[in-house]
Design a protein around this motif. Structure first.
Motif, mmCIF file in Angstrom:
data_model
loop_
_atom_site.group_PDB
_atom_site.id
_atom_site.type_symbol
_atom_site.label_atom_id
_atom_site.label_comp_id
_atom_site.label_asym_id
_atom_site.label_seq_id
_atom_site.Cartn_x
_atom_site.Cartn_y
_atom_site.Cartn_z
ATOM 1 N N ALA A 119 -6.504 42.610 27.291
ATOM 2 C CA ALA A 119 -6.308 42.596 28.927
ATOM 3 C C ALA A 119 -7.369 41.770 29.399
ATOM 4 O O ALA A 119 -7.269 40.966 30.342
ATOM 5 C CB ALA A 119 -5.865 43.939 29.560
ATOM 6 N N GLU A 120 -8.673 42.364 28.705
ATOM 7 C CA GLU A 120 -10.068 41.762 29.384
ATOM 8 C C GLU A 120 -10.025 40.193 29.186
ATOM 9 O O GLU A 120 -10.505 39.198 29.973
ATOM 10 C CB GLU A 120 -11.224 42.363 28.775
ATOM 11 C CG GLU A 120 -11.285 43.624 28.984
ATOM 12 C CD GLU A 120 -10.388 44.477 28.036
ATOM 13 O OE1 GLU A 120 -9.981 44.232 26.928
ATOM 14 O OE2 GLU A 120 -9.846 45.597 28.553
ATOM 15 N N GLU A 121 -9.634 39.568 27.920
ATOM 16 C CA GLU A 121 -9.544 38.346 27.552
ATOM 17 C C GLU A 121 -8.408 37.447 28.343
ATOM 18 O O GLU A 121 -8.799 36.500 28.708
ATOM 19 C CB GLU A 121 -9.052 38.185 26.035
ATOM 20 C CG GLU A 121 -9.933 38.653 25.165
ATOM 21 C CD GLU A 121 -9.294 38.920 23.586
ATOM 22 O OE1 GLU A 121 -10.352 38.597 22.646
ATOM 23 O OE2 GLU A 121 -8.460 38.976 23.661
ATOM 24 N N GLN A 122 -7.374 38.262 28.717
ATOM 25 C CA GLN A 122 -6.496 37.701 29.515
ATOM 26 C C GLN A 122 -7.301 37.395 31.124
ATOM 27 O O GLN A 122 -6.775 36.214 31.588
ATOM 28 C CB GLN A 122 -5.213 38.495 29.755
ATOM 29 C CG GLN A 122 -4.173 38.382 28.633
ATOM 30 C CD GLN A 122 -3.024 39.216 28.928
ATOM 31 O OE1 GLN A 122 -2.954 40.154 29.605
ATOM 32 N NE2 GLN A 122 -2.101 39.290 27.909
ATOM 33 N N ASP A 123 -7.734 38.340 31.394
ATOM 34 C CA ASP A 123 -8.243 38.178 32.922
ATOM 35 C C ASP A 123 -9.439 36.785 32.868
ATOM 36 O O ASP A 123 -9.585 36.177 33.660
ATOM 37 C CB ASP A 123 -9.183 39.475 33.121
ATOM 38 C CG ASP A 123 -8.333 40.678 33.617
ATOM 39 O OD1 ASP A 123 -7.015 40.366 33.547
ATOM 40 O OD2 ASP A 123 -8.635 41.826 33.474
ATOM 41 N N VAL A 124 -10.084 36.901 31.716
ATOM 42 C CA VAL A 124 -11.164 35.843 31.583
ATOM 43 C C VAL A 124 -10.671 34.517 31.743
ATOM 44 O O VAL A 124 -10.852 33.680 32.171
ATOM 45 C CB VAL A 124 -12.287 35.955 30.336
ATOM 46 C CG1 VAL A 124 -12.971 34.896 30.036
ATOM 47 C CG2 VAL A 124 -13.199 37.488 30.524
ATOM 48 N N LEU A 125 -9.412 34.237 30.813
ATOM 49 C CA LEU A 125 -8.747 32.956 30.578
ATOM 50 C C LEU A 125 -7.957 32.723 31.920
ATOM 51 O O LEU A 125 -8.149 31.763 32.241
ATOM 52 C CB LEU A 125 -7.895 33.107 29.593
ATOM 53 C CG LEU A 125 -8.539 32.966 28.139
ATOM 54 C CD1 LEU A 125 -7.501 33.171 27.094
ATOM 55 C CD2 LEU A 125 -9.194 31.653 28.050
ATOM 56 N N ARG A 126 -7.562 33.738 32.278
ATOM 57 C CA ARG A 126 -6.820 33.373 33.797
ATOM 58 C C ARG A 126 -7.748 33.023 34.837
ATOM 59 O O ARG A 126 -7.380 31.991 35.533
ATOM 60 C CB ARG A 126 -6.118 34.744 34.289
ATOM 61 C CG ARG A 126 -5.370 34.644 35.739
ATOM 62 C CD ARG A 126 -4.739 36.014 36.092
ATOM 63 N NE ARG A 126 -3.648 36.326 35.157
ATOM 64 C CZ ARG A 126 -4.046 37.447 34.466
ATOM 65 N NH1 ARG A 126 -5.160 38.208 34.745
ATOM 66 N NH2 ARG A 126 -3.056 37.908 33.451
ATOM 67 N N ASP A 127 -8.968 33.539 34.947
ATOM 68 C CA ASP A 127 -9.891 33.234 35.926
ATOM 69 C C ASP A 127 -10.381 31.954 35.728
ATOM 70 O O ASP A 127 -10.541 30.740 36.762
ATOM 71 C CB ASP A 127 -11.028 34.223 35.848
ATOM 72 C CG ASP A 127 -10.606 35.436 36.695
ATOM 73 O OD1 ASP A 127 -9.629 35.637 37.379
ATOM 74 O OD2 ASP A 127 -11.474 36.547 36.372
ATOM 75 N N ALA A 128 -10.615 31.507 34.480
ATOM 76 C CA ALA A 128 -11.222 30.315 34.080
ATOM 77 C C ALA A 128 -10.100 29.261 34.268
ATOM 78 O O ALA A 128 -10.476 27.880 34.722
ATOM 79 C CB ALA A 128 -11.606 30.171 32.635
ATOM 80 N N ALA A 129 -8.839 29.545 33.899
ATOM 81 C CA ALA A 129 -7.712 28.631 34.319
ATOM 82 C C ALA A 129 -7.553 28.370 35.807
ATOM 83 O O ALA A 129 -7.399 26.921 36.309
ATOM 84 C CB ALA A 129 -6.416 29.112 33.747
ATOM 85 N N ILE A 130 -7.701 29.272 36.599
ATOM 86 C CA ILE A 130 -7.577 28.998 38.210
ATOM 87 C C ILE A 130 -8.756 28.253 38.553
ATOM 88 O O ILE A 130 -8.356 27.143 39.425
ATOM 89 C CB ILE A 130 -7.523 30.483 38.964
ATOM 90 C CG1 ILE A 130 -5.988 31.320 38.507
ATOM 91 C CG2 ILE A 130 -7.785 30.253 40.291
ATOM 92 C CD1 ILE A 130 -6.247 32.700 38.848
ATOM 93 N N GLU A 131 -10.107 28.462 38.122
ATOM 94 C CA GLU A 131 -10.999 27.619 38.335
ATOM 95 C C GLU A 131 -10.907 26.214 37.994
ATOM 96 O O GLU A 131 -11.038 25.216 38.789
ATOM 97 C CB GLU A 131 -12.419 28.194 37.980
ATOM 98 C CG GLU A 131 -13.383 27.376 38.321
ATOM 99 C CD GLU A 131 -14.761 28.121 37.731
ATOM 100 O OE1 GLU A 131 -15.579 27.372 37.648
ATOM 101 O OE2 GLU A 131 -14.789 29.319 37.351
#
Length: 150
Positions: free
Chosen positions: A74-86
C-alpha cells in the motif's frame, strides 16, 4: 468499412509520416491533429488554415499493469500514485506551452488560425462517435466528464 461522420467526412487511416504529401496532393482534404503535430510536420505549408475546435486534448497519464500494481505494498502504491499524478500534471503544463509555441510557429510559417464557428455543432457531431466508443472507455459519463474539463 467506410464511415461517414456527421461532418460529412469519410475518415481514412493514414500514417503521420504521409500527411504532408497526402495534403499537398489532395489525397486528403484535411487532418485531425494536435497543434504540435500541425506545426511539427510543417503542415501549414500545404494547409494554411487551422480551425481550433477544442476537441483534442493531449494529457499525461501514467498507467501501471494490474499484476504489477497489485503486487505492491500500500505504501508503494501511494508513492507511485503521487509521483504519477505529479508527472502527469507536469506533462500537462508542458503540453500547454508546446501548443502555444506551435501556434506561433505555424503563424510564422503562414498559417491562419480560426476559431470554430459553432463549437456546440462540433460537439453534437461527435456525440455519435462518443456513443460508439462509450462502452470501451467507461461510458458516456466518463466521456462527458472529460469534455466538461475543456
Amino acid at each position: 468499412m467506410r464511415v461517414r461522420l456527421r461532418f460529412g467526412a469519410v475518415p481514412v487511416g493514414l500514417p503521420i509520416t504521409e500527411t504532408y504529401n497526402a495534403l499537398a496532393t489532395g489525397v486528403v482534404d484535411g487532418m485531425d491533429l494536435t497543434k504540435s503535430a500541425y506545426a511539427g510536420f510543417n503542415l501549414y505549408e500545404v494547409v494554411p488554415d487551422l480551425i481550433e475546435t477544442g476537441h483534442i486534448w493531449a494529457s499525461g497519464a501514467i498507467v501501471f499493469a494490474k499484476p504489477f500494481w497489485n503486487g505492491l505494498a500500500a505504501e508503494e502504491q501511494d508513492v507511485l500514485r503521487d509521483a504519477a499524478i505529479e508527472g502527469a500534471r507536469y506533462f500537462n503544463a508542458l503540453i500547454v506551452v508546446d501548443e502555444l509555441a506551435s501556434v506561433e510557429t505555424a503563424k510564422a510559417g503562414g498559417a491562419r488560425i480560426h476559431a470554430a464557428e459553432d463549437r456546440d455543432q462540433w460537439i453534437a457531431g461527435v456525440r455519435k462517435v462518443w456513443a460508439a466508443y462509450a462502452g470501451k472507455v467507461g461510458g458516456m459519463e466518463a466521456i462527458e466528464s472529460v469534455q466538461a474539463m475543456g
